[in-house]
Design a protein around this motif. Structure first.
Motif, short mmCIF file in Angstrom:
data_model
loop_
_atom_site.label_atom_id
_atom_site.label_comp_id
_atom_site.label_asym_id
_atom_site.label_seq_id
_atom_site.Cartn_x
_atom_site.Cartn_y
_atom_site.Cartn_z
N GLY A 176 4.97 10.43 -9.31
CA GLY A 176 4.95 10.83 -7.91
C GLY A 176 3.60 10.55 -7.27
N GLY A 177 2.52 10.88 -7.99
CA GLY A 177 1.19 10.55 -7.48
C GLY A 177 0.96 9.06 -7.38
N GLN A 178 1.55 8.29 -8.30
CA GLN A 178 1.42 6.84 -8.24
C GLN A 178 2.05 6.27 -6.98
N PHE A 179 3.21 6.80 -6.61
CA PHE A 179 3.87 6.31 -5.40
C PHE A 179 3.06 6.66 -4.16
N VAL A 180 2.41 7.82 -4.16
CA VAL A 180 1.57 8.19 -3.01
C VAL A 180 0.40 7.24 -2.88
N ALA A 181 -0.24 6.92 -4.04
CA ALA A 181 -1.37 5.97 -4.00
C ALA A 181 -0.90 4.57 -3.62
N LEU A 182 0.31 4.19 -4.03
CA LEU A 182 0.82 2.87 -3.72
C LEU A 182 1.04 2.70 -2.22
N PHE A 183 1.66 3.71 -1.60
CA PHE A 183 1.92 3.62 -0.17
C PHE A 183 0.68 3.94 0.66
N VAL A 226 -7.02 5.56 -1.71
CA VAL A 226 -7.68 5.59 -3.01
C VAL A 226 -9.17 5.81 -2.85
N GLN A 227 -9.78 5.20 -1.84
CA GLN A 227 -11.21 5.40 -1.62
C GLN A 227 -11.52 6.84 -1.22
N ARG A 228 -10.63 7.46 -0.44
CA ARG A 228 -10.88 8.85 -0.03
C ARG A 228 -10.71 9.81 -1.20
N THR A 229 -9.72 9.59 -2.04
CA THR A 229 -9.41 10.54 -3.12
C THR A 229 -10.18 10.27 -4.41
N ALA A 230 -10.31 8.99 -4.78
CA ALA A 230 -10.94 8.66 -6.06
C ALA A 230 -12.31 8.05 -5.92
N GLY A 231 -12.71 7.67 -4.71
CA GLY A 231 -14.01 7.05 -4.53
C GLY A 231 -14.11 5.66 -5.11
N LEU A 232 -12.99 4.97 -5.28
CA LEU A 232 -12.95 3.63 -5.86
C LEU A 232 -12.19 2.70 -4.94
N THR A 233 -12.49 1.41 -5.07
CA THR A 233 -11.64 0.43 -4.42
C THR A 233 -10.31 0.35 -5.18
N TYR A 234 -9.33 -0.26 -4.56
CA TYR A 234 -8.02 -0.30 -5.21
C TYR A 234 -8.07 -1.14 -6.48
N GLY A 268 -7.20 2.38 -14.87
CA GLY A 268 -6.04 3.05 -15.44
C GLY A 268 -5.16 2.21 -16.32
N PHE A 269 -5.43 0.91 -16.43
CA PHE A 269 -4.50 0.05 -17.18
C PHE A 269 -4.45 0.43 -18.66
N TRP A 270 -5.62 0.56 -19.28
CA TRP A 270 -5.64 0.81 -20.71
C TRP A 270 -5.07 2.18 -21.05
N ILE A 300 8.91 2.86 -16.13
CA ILE A 300 8.27 2.75 -14.81
C ILE A 300 6.75 2.74 -14.96
N ILE A 301 6.23 3.53 -15.91
CA ILE A 301 4.79 3.52 -16.17
C ILE A 301 4.34 2.15 -16.67
N VAL A 302 5.15 1.50 -17.50
CA VAL A 302 4.83 0.15 -17.96
C VAL A 302 4.77 -0.82 -16.78
N VAL A 303 5.73 -0.70 -15.87
CA VAL A 303 5.71 -1.54 -14.66
C VAL A 303 4.46 -1.26 -13.84
N SER A 304 4.05 0.01 -13.75
CA SER A 304 2.84 0.36 -13.03
C SER A 304 1.60 -0.26 -13.68
N ALA A 305 1.56 -0.25 -15.02
CA ALA A 305 0.42 -0.87 -15.71
C ALA A 305 0.37 -2.37 -15.46
#
Length: 499
Positions: free
Chosen positions: A285-292, A298-306, A313-315, A359-364
């Protein structure tokens, strides 16, 4: 040499086992023909004691369970012939499946070895050779053995060491006059060769004229190449000997996996698996929020570029997918499935966890694609993506196993999908794809790592045609340098086109 090392011993063991199995079958058939006194009365008491349900399973009629003094009539000849016909059909189907399975593994091995004639990337051909050896071992065995899939993958090289004394034992047991004559001729030829090896160099060193004559008659032999050919001959010979040993005395076929000594009840495994499903659902659910939400969110919440967010998060997601696969396989194997409710819980909970992990594999995979678009494409990143894609295929296999509640076939199918993924990697021409994507990225942002491209093989040369001449002059000479003519047995299409 032990008796187990000879095919004859294996065949005798298999024959005695088959005879014992037939005897047990005949004993069971004769026991089921006559019902002992009192058995029918016990058969009609309760299901827990083997009542009507047990009687129906073992072919007893209600009349037999009521009147124990009446003996059941023998099975009609038509029914016996139908059973024999059914068993023969099953045997034919099994033989056809075995033949086609071996043919498929042989085809995979040949195609993997043929990659070396098309692709110039040495690392790719090395992996293809390893995959071809695994496929060849499966082709020799033909079906799962009792040793397990890990042994089946390396059965030919392992059994080749046992095959050496087996071969010498067979030669000693032959002992015919013709073989003795061949041995005498072979000893004579070996003695002649030994004399020539000793005396010819001495005579050539003693006289320059004789040395000149020898140089015209004897071809020059590169010592390194000669040792390489001898090593290859020894390896291939040992492999062929191991394959013949397995074909002469095949390993016993593996049946379905036995029932574990202790099964996990629903109260033991359902709670942790359900919590894992909820955890994966919240994460996605959090992944879909970050995706949209995109880069700004992402910069506001995590302080990182996309791109940095994708890289970080890939590994972790890859580790989650592999560990979850182990959990699913363990629960599927050790969980109790005696009742319909147990089987339903296994299918539902494991199916939900498998779908969420897929779905997590697809996200990775999406994260790795985003990261490569931002920082460039490399062969290592492409290989990691292909491995994650293979993990996704494993989850598809696990979903099928969960639906069937049988997973003994999954390990061998996992190896097959791994080899299919390797074939797909060779088909897409990985180094060409990396170069082509980097050049497309250069057309967008003007950044190109020319030094990295020079480290790749001639497979990338067709992708360089779109570059301007100054950039091509930086890359092509380093790739074309050292491309000598290949011998006939090492001919390669990419290197031949690059010359």
């Amino acid at each position: 040499m032990p008796a187990a090392a000879t095919p004859g011993a294996r065949s005798d063991t298999a024959t005695s086992a088959a005879a014992k199995s037939d005897a047990d079958t005949n004993t069971a058939a004769s026991a089921s023909t006559e019902t002992p006194a009192g058995a029918g009365a016990n058969a009609g008491t309760s299901p827990g004691d083997g009542g009507p349900i047990a009687s129906a399973e073992f072919g007893a009629s209600p009349r037999e369970s009521v009147s124990p003094s009446v003996k059941p009539t023998p099975e009609p000849a038509a029914a016996t012939s139908r059973a024999a016909g059914g068993s023969s059909v099953v045997g034919v189907v099994q033989r056809v499946a075995l033949r086609w399975g071996r043919g498929w593994w042989v085809g995979v091995a040949l195609v993997l070895l043929g990659v070396g004639a098309v692709r110039a990337a040495g690392w790719l051909f090395a992996w293809c050779v390893i995959g071809a050896c695994v496929a060849g071992s499966f082709a020799v065995l033909g079906r799962r053995s009792t040793r397990g899939v890990w042994f089946d993958m390396i059965a030919v090289p392992v059994e080749s060491f046992v095959a050496v004394p087996w071969a010498f034992s067979g030669v000693r047991q032959a002992g015919t006059s013709e073989l003795s004559r061949v041995r005498r001729y072979g000893a004579s030829v070996a003695a002649t060769a030994a004399l020539l090896v000793v005396f010819v160099p001495l005579l050539g060193g003693a006289d320059a004229t004789f040395a000149t004559l020898l140089s015209g008659l004897v071809p020059e032999v590169d010592s390194a190449a000669a040792w390489e050919w001898l090593f290859m001959f020894a390896v291939l010979g040992m492999g062929a000997l191991g394959a013949l040993y397995l074909l002469a005395g095949p390993l016993p076929a593996a049946g379905d996996a036995g029932r574990p000594s202790r099964l996990w009840t629903r109260s033991e495994w359902a709670l942790p698996v359900a919590v894992l499903a909820v955890l994966f659902g919240v994460f996605l659910g959090g992944q879909f929020v970050a995706l949209f939400g995109g880069d700004d969110y992402v910069q506001r919440t995590a302080g990182l570029t996309y791109a940095e967010y994708a890289r970080s998060g890939f590994w972790q997601l890859s580790a989650v997918s592999i560990l979850a696969l182990a959990v699913i396989a363990a629960v599927l194997h050790f969980s109790a499935k005696d009742t319909a409710a147990d089987r339903l819980w296994v299918r539902v909970l494991l199916g939900v966890v498998s779908l969420l992990t897929l779905i997590i594999v697809v996200s990775a995979l999406g994260r790795m694609w985003t990261y490569q678009q931002a920082y460039g494409f490399t062969v290592l990143r492409l290989l990691v993506s292909m491995c994650e894609l293979w993990v996704g295929l494993l989850y598809v296999l696990m979903l099928v196993a969960i639906a069937r509640l049988r997973w003994s076939w999954v390990p061998r199918a996992a190896v097959g999908t791994a080899l299919a993924t390797l074939l797909a990697l060779a088909a897409i021409n990985p180094e060409y794809l990396v170069a082509e994507r980097n050049i497309a990225r250069w057309e967008q942002n003007g950044r190109l790592d020319a030094d990295y491209l020079t480290s790749l093989s001639p497979d990338i040369l067709p992708a360089l045609e779109g570059l301007p001449d100054p950039l091509r002059a930086q890359i092509e000479p380093s790739i074309r340098r050292g491309l000598d003519d290949d011998p006939w047995w090492a001919w390669n299409l990419s290197r031949s086109s690059a010359r």
